[in-house]
Design an enzyme around this catalytic site. Structure first.
Site, PDB file in Angstrom:
ATOM      1  N   TRP A 156       0.941  -1.222   0.062  1.00 49.22           N
ATOM      2  CA  TRP A 156      -0.034   0.033  -0.023  1.00 49.22           C
ATOM      3  C   TRP A 156       0.805   1.190   0.081  1.00 49.22           C
ATOM      4  O   TRP A 156       1.632   1.515   1.055  1.00 49.22           O
ATOM      5  CB  TRP A 156      -0.905   0.058   1.074  1.00 49.22           C
ATOM      6  CG  TRP A 156      -1.779  -1.191   1.188  1.00 49.22           C
ATOM      7  CD1 TRP A 156      -2.995  -1.142   0.596  1.00 49.22           C
ATOM      8  CD2 TRP A 156      -1.531  -2.490   2.102  1.00 49.22           C
ATOM      9  NE1 TRP A 156      -3.678  -2.375   0.865  1.00 49.22           N
ATOM     10  CE2 TRP A 156      -2.775  -3.218   1.603  1.00 49.22           C
ATOM     11  CE3 TRP A 156      -0.505  -2.952   2.686  1.00 49.22           C
ATOM     12  CZ2 TRP A 156      -3.035  -4.566   2.189  1.00 49.22           C
ATOM     13  CZ3 TRP A 156      -0.849  -4.304   3.095  1.00 49.22           C
ATOM     14  CH2 TRP A 156      -2.038  -4.958   2.935  1.00 49.22           C
ATOM     15  N   HIS A 177      -7.000   1.555   2.672  1.00 48.01           N
ATOM     16  CA  HIS A 177      -7.879   0.334   2.302  1.00 48.01           C
ATOM     17  C   HIS A 177      -8.942   0.613   3.468  1.00 48.01           C
ATOM     18  O   HIS A 177      -8.881   1.404   4.475  1.00 48.01           O
ATOM     19  CB  HIS A 177      -7.341  -0.914   2.387  1.00 48.01           C
ATOM     20  CG  HIS A 177      -6.434  -1.366   3.520  1.00 48.01           C
ATOM     21  ND1 HIS A 177      -6.010  -2.829   3.653  1.00 48.01           N
ATOM     22  CD2 HIS A 177      -6.003  -0.561   4.657  1.00 48.01           C
ATOM     23  CE1 HIS A 177      -5.351  -2.667   4.897  1.00 48.01           C
ATOM     24  NE2 HIS A 177      -5.363  -1.659   5.203  1.00 48.01           N
ATOM     25  N   ARG A 203      -4.245   6.297  -2.282  1.00 45.93           N
ATOM     26  CA  ARG A 203      -3.105   5.587  -2.557  1.00 45.93           C
ATOM     27  C   ARG A 203      -1.985   6.958  -3.039  1.00 45.93           C
ATOM     28  O   ARG A 203      -2.333   7.562  -3.737  1.00 45.93           O
ATOM     29  CB  ARG A 203      -3.154   4.514  -3.578  1.00 45.93           C
ATOM     30  CG  ARG A 203      -3.889   3.318  -2.951  1.00 45.93           C
ATOM     31  CD  ARG A 203      -3.187   2.361  -2.096  1.00 45.93           C
ATOM     32  NE  ARG A 203      -4.382   1.406  -1.723  1.00 45.93           N
ATOM     33  CZ  ARG A 203      -4.538   0.340  -2.019  1.00 45.93           C
ATOM     34  NH1 ARG A 203      -3.838  -0.190  -3.221  1.00 45.93           N
ATOM     35  NH2 ARG A 203      -5.452  -0.476  -1.425  1.00 45.93           N
ATOM     36  N   GLN A 217     -13.614   1.458  -2.086  1.00 44.14           N
ATOM     37  CA  GLN A 217     -13.461   0.006  -1.725  1.00 44.14           C
ATOM     38  C   GLN A 217     -14.658  -0.378  -0.800  1.00 44.14           C
ATOM     39  O   GLN A 217     -15.223   0.517  -0.242  1.00 44.14           O
ATOM     40  CB  GLN A 217     -12.332  -0.297  -0.769  1.00 44.14           C
ATOM     41  CG  GLN A 217     -11.019  -0.494  -1.726  1.00 44.14           C
ATOM     42  CD  GLN A 217      -9.926  -1.115  -0.771  1.00 44.14           C
ATOM     43  OE1 GLN A 217     -10.071  -0.863   0.561  1.00 44.14           O
ATOM     44  NE2 GLN A 217      -8.837  -1.602  -1.381  1.00 44.14           N
ATOM     45  N   VAL A 260      -5.195 -11.811   7.240  1.00 43.24           N
ATOM     46  CA  VAL A 260      -6.407 -13.058   7.071  1.00 43.24           C
ATOM     47  C   VAL A 260      -5.415 -14.523   6.890  1.00 43.24           C
ATOM     48  O   VAL A 260      -4.270 -14.193   6.719  1.00 43.24           O
ATOM     49  CB  VAL A 260      -7.140 -12.987   5.886  1.00 43.24           C
ATOM     50  CG1 VAL A 260      -8.416 -12.041   6.207  1.00 43.24           C
ATOM     51  CG2 VAL A 260      -6.119 -12.605   4.726  1.00 43.24           C
ATOM     52  N   ALA A 314     -13.305 -12.298   6.205  1.00 38.41           N
ATOM     53  CA  ALA A 314     -13.314 -10.802   5.654  1.00 38.41           C
ATOM     54  C   ALA A 314     -13.106 -10.802   4.117  1.00 38.41           C
ATOM     55  O   ALA A 314     -12.559 -11.559   3.647  1.00 38.41           O
ATOM     56  CB  ALA A 314     -12.333 -10.022   6.526  1.00 38.41           C
TER      57      ALA A 314
HETATM   58  N1  DAH Z   1      -7.753  -4.469   2.062  1.00 35.82           N
HETATM   59  C1  DAH Z   1      -6.948  -5.176   0.807  1.00 35.82           C
HETATM   60  C2  DAH Z   1      -6.408  -4.153  -0.111  1.00 35.82           C
HETATM   61  O1  DAH Z   1      -6.692  -3.164  -0.092  1.00 35.82           O
HETATM   62  C3  DAH Z   1      -8.047  -6.150   0.389  1.00 35.82           C
HETATM   63  C4  DAH Z   1      -8.508  -7.226   1.219  1.00 35.82           C
HETATM   64  C5  DAH Z   1      -8.127  -8.403   1.059  1.00 35.82           C
HETATM   65  C6  DAH Z   1      -9.343  -7.103   2.337  1.00 35.82           C
HETATM   66  C7  DAH Z   1      -8.373  -9.555   2.099  1.00 35.82           C
HETATM   67  C8  DAH Z   1     -10.006  -7.894   3.175  1.00 35.82           C
HETATM   68  C9  DAH Z   1      -9.205  -9.381   2.978  1.00 35.82           C
HETATM   69  O2  DAH Z   1     -10.770  -7.980   4.066  1.00 35.82           O
HETATM   70  O3  DAH Z   1      -9.779 -10.232   3.828  1.00 35.82           O
HETATM   71  O4  DAH Z   1      -5.712  -4.733  -0.908  1.00 35.82           O
END
Ligand code: DAH
Length: 346
Positions: A156, A177, A203, A217, A260, A314
């Site tokens: 990020w 995010h 970003r 998002q 995760v 998630a």
């Molecule tokens: N936050 C991640 C991104 O911006 C996307 C994401 C991936 C969110 C896996 C989640 C997850 O909740 O379980 O790239």
């Protein structure tokens, strides 16, 4: 006297004839028939006449009075009609002319897709919650298992807020995010949890057709006793079918996100070529649409949720990508450049 009446008659009628509007008409009425009008004066003067003249003069004067009153009424009628006609003429509308078009506003494509996805998830029992766009390092990274110096931070590119605290740290940033909302939500609420959290993310990005420094998002979170990977797959499969069509197939593959375990990436079979290969899926047959996974036990622990009792899944996805795929939009910059030629197509 009779002569005077005759003169008065021709003068009055002549003037009456020449009148052009109701105001002039009223002045005329006052001048001849009013209390101090010419004819009224004459009628009053009758009593001064010798008796033999009085009778004929009286008859003639009264006849003239009636005549003037009648002509006045007639003229009044005529003038009213002309004025009404004039007014109608002025306010005339041509009903055959085309009307003024009513300009209809429309919802921004992002708003439309946000509403569509939200209603799919609310129908499955999820609630919708929003949170702050200016975040702290703790929520955006630390609490999600991404400590300072962790190589995953490179996933990020971050816009830091120009603020240094007393320890010389820069703890504020524009959230990269929506995942920090998982922490914020779990801090406030006990399981069972079913929530989606949409919003803007930022970003530090070199902007091009596929990269914007701001986009949307949508984050999802479900935590309860006994939640498994099957719940994750079932929920996201159903979501994909409702958004992209009932005949969609989905593909889950391993992916890595620090918050995760296990982590997955979900793809749908290309709804344009149905998997054969085309421009939209770049000949892959599959289109990746989101990241997901089982909430990491350390994340649960951080919000005082016992991972021995509770589990959860998630997911997170970019919103603009959905209309981009659906409508074949090849430049994300179109979304927020306020070009009506683009926006009016939705
Ligand atoms: N936050 C991640 C991104 O911006 C996307 C994401 C991936 C969110 C896996 C989640 C997850 O909740 O379980 O790239």
């Amino acid at each position: 006297m009779l002569e005077d009446l005759d003169k008065l008659k021709s003068e009055a009628l002549e003037k009456l004839e020449a009148l052009k509007d109701l105001k002039e008409l009223d002045t005329w009425r006052v001048n001849y028939l009013g209390r101090k009008g010419a004819l009224t004066q004459m009628l009053r003067g009758l009593s001064d006449l010798p008796a033999e003249e009085r009778k004929d003069a009286g008859t003639a004067a009264n006849k003239l009075k009636t005549l003037l009153e009648e002509t006045l009424a007639q003229k009044q009628d005529d003038l009213k009609k002309t004025e009404l006609k004039k007014r109608l003429e002025e306010s005339r509308i041509d009903v055959t002319l085309p009307g003024n078009p009513i300009r209809l506003g429309r919802l921004h494509p992002t708003t439309q897709i946000l509403r569509e996805t939200s209603s799919i998830f609310t129908a499955m029992g999820f609630e919708v919650v929003e949170g702050p766009e200016v975040e702290t390092d703790y929520y955006n990274f630390e609490a999600l298992n991404i400590p300072r110096g962790h190589p995953a931070r490179d996933m990020w590119d971050t816009l830091w807020v120009d603020y240094t605290n007393e320890k010389g740290e820069r703890p504020m940033l524009m959230r990269t995010h929506t995942s920090p909302m998982q922490i914020r939500f779990m801090e406030r609420r006990e399981p069972p949890i079913r929530v989606i959290m949409p919003g803007k993310v930022y970003r530090y990005e070199a902007i091009d057709a596929t990269h914007e420094s701001m986009f949307y998002q949508i984050e999802g979170l479900a935590v309860d006793k006994g939640i498994t990977m099957a719940d994750l797959k079932g929920t996201l499969y159903e979501f994909a079918r409702r958004l992209f069509g009932q005949d969609r197939r989905v593909r889950f593959r391993c992916d890595y996100f620090p918050f995760v375990e296990p982590g997955v990436e979900m793809a749908i079979d290309c709804f344009i070529c149905k998997g054969k290969g085309c421009r939209v899926c770049k000949d892959e047959g599959w289109i990746e649409i989101l990241g997901a996974g089982m909430v990491h036990p350390d994340v649960l622990r951080r919000v005082n949720c016992d991972p021995e009792i509770y589990t959860g899944f998630a997911f997170g996805m970019g919103l603009e990508r959905i209309p981009m795929l659906k409508y074949g939009i090849d430049d994300i910059r179109l979304f927020y450049s306020n070009d009506l030629r683009f926006l009016e197509q939705f």
